[in-house]
Design an enzyme around this catalytic site. Structure first.
Site, PDB file in Angstrom:
ATOM      1  N   LYS A 121       0.826  -1.210   0.000  1.00 42.12           N
ATOM      2  CA  LYS A 121       0.000   0.000   0.000  1.00 42.12           C
ATOM      3  C   LYS A 121       0.854   1.252   0.000  1.00 42.12           C
ATOM      4  O   LYS A 121       0.659   2.167  -0.801  1.00 42.12           O
ATOM      5  CB  LYS A 121      -0.935   0.014   1.215  1.00 42.12           C
ATOM      6  CG  LYS A 121      -1.907   1.187   1.220  1.00 42.12           C
ATOM      7  CD  LYS A 121      -2.414   1.519   2.604  1.00 42.12           C
ATOM      8  CE  LYS A 121      -1.414   2.358   3.373  1.00 42.12           C
ATOM      9  NZ  LYS A 121      -1.957   2.874   4.659  1.00 42.12           N
ATOM     10  N   ASP A 139      -6.251   0.776   0.818  1.00 40.83           N
ATOM     11  CA  ASP A 139      -6.234   0.988   2.265  1.00 40.83           C
ATOM     12  C   ASP A 139      -7.558   0.498   2.837  1.00 40.83           C
ATOM     13  O   ASP A 139      -8.361  -0.127   2.132  1.00 40.83           O
ATOM     14  CB  ASP A 139      -5.996   2.471   2.592  1.00 40.83           C
ATOM     15  CG  ASP A 139      -7.182   3.355   2.252  1.00 40.83           C
ATOM     16  OD1 ASP A 139      -8.115   2.878   1.560  1.00 40.83           O
ATOM     17  OD2 ASP A 139      -7.191   4.519   2.673  1.00 40.83           O
TER      18      ASP A 139
END
Length: 214
Positions: A121, A139
Site C-alpha cells: 500500500k 487501504d
C-alpha cells in the site's frame, strides 16, 4: 460479485461525487510522503498531519532521523498509534536510504518494499503521488468500499482487491480512482454509519439495501 461493467459504472458515479479527491497527507517531497504514509497505518490522516507539522520541521533528511535517539523520536510521534514500532521502522528505513539509495527514496515497487515499514500500500501511494506512476493503493477505505459495493468478495484479501480494481479501471485512472474511492469511504460510505439513505449507488448496493431494511 457484480460485473466489471457495473463496477466501472459505480466507480464513475464515485468519480463524479469526488472529482477533486487527492492525497490529504501534507508533504513537500517523496521522503516526507513516505514517512507520512508509514505513520498513517491504523491512524487518521488528520492526526498524522498534526504530528508531521512539527516533525518535518525538526527532521529534514534521513540523516536527521538516524542521528536522533529512538526515545526522542518516540516522544515526537507518541500521539500516533503504534508509535514504538513506527519509530523503529522510520530509523531503519532511513538507514537503508543512506546505505543503499544515496539518501533518496527509490523509484520502484521492489526497492520501496525493501524498506522497513513499507508494504504494498505504502509503495503504491509513493509511486502514484510522489512519482506520478499509475498505482492503486488499497487501504481500509478502498477495501471496505469495494466489498460493500460487491466489486470484491468479502473473503478477498487486499491483493485480490487491488487486482480486481485494476482489471476494471483504466490504467490512466488508477491513481485518481484510488483517491476518489478513499474519499467515498472516508466521507460517505463511512465504516460505522454509511450514508445509505442519500447514496446514489443504493439501488445497486446489496449491502446498502440490507442496512436500509434493518
Amino acid at each position: 460479485m457484480i460485473s466489471k461493467k457495473k463496477a466501472l459504472e459505480m466507480i464513475d458515479v464515485i468519480a463524479d461525487m469526488f472529482p477533486d479527491a487527492e492525497c490529504e497527507l501534507k508533504h513537500d517531497n517523496a521522503f516526507e510522503l513516505t514517512i507520512a504514509v508509514l505513520l498513517s497505518a491504523q491512524c487518521t490522516d488528520n492526526l498524522v498531519n498534526k504530528v508531521t507539522r512539527s516533525l518535518f520541521k525538526k527532521y529534514k533528511t534521513p540523516e536527521d532521523y538516524v542521528k536522533v535517539d529512538l526515545e526522542e523520536l518516540q516522544d515526537d510521534i507518541r500521539s500516533i498509534g503504534l508509535y514504538r514500532n513506527k519509530s523503529k521502522n522510520i530509523k531503519k528505513l532511513c538507514e537503508s536510504l543512506l546505505e543503499k539509495f544515496d539518501g533518496e527514496v527509490p523509484h520502484t515497487h521492489k526497492e520501496l518494499e525493501s524498506l522497513a515499514g513499507v508494504g504494498r500500500k505504502t509503495a503504491n501511494v509513493v509511486m502514484s503521488v510522489a512519482f506520478g506512476e499509475p498505482s492503486l493503493a488499497v487501504d481500509t477505505h478502498v477495501e471496505r468500499v469495494s466489498k460493500r459495493l460487491g466489486i470484491n468478495r468479502w473473503k478477498d484479501n487486499v491483493t485480490q482487491v487491488e487486482d480486481r480494481l485494476c482489471s476494471i479501471i483504466p490504467k490512466e485512472r488508477w491513481s485518481k480512482s484510488h483517491h476518489q474511492l478513499i474519499f467515498f469511504g472516508r466521507y460517505h460510505c463511512i465504516a460505522r454509519k454509511p450514508k445509505c439513505d442519500i447514496c446514489p449507488l443504493l439501488e445497486d448496493c446489496r449491502e446498502g439495501q440490507k442496512r436500509m431494511k434493518a
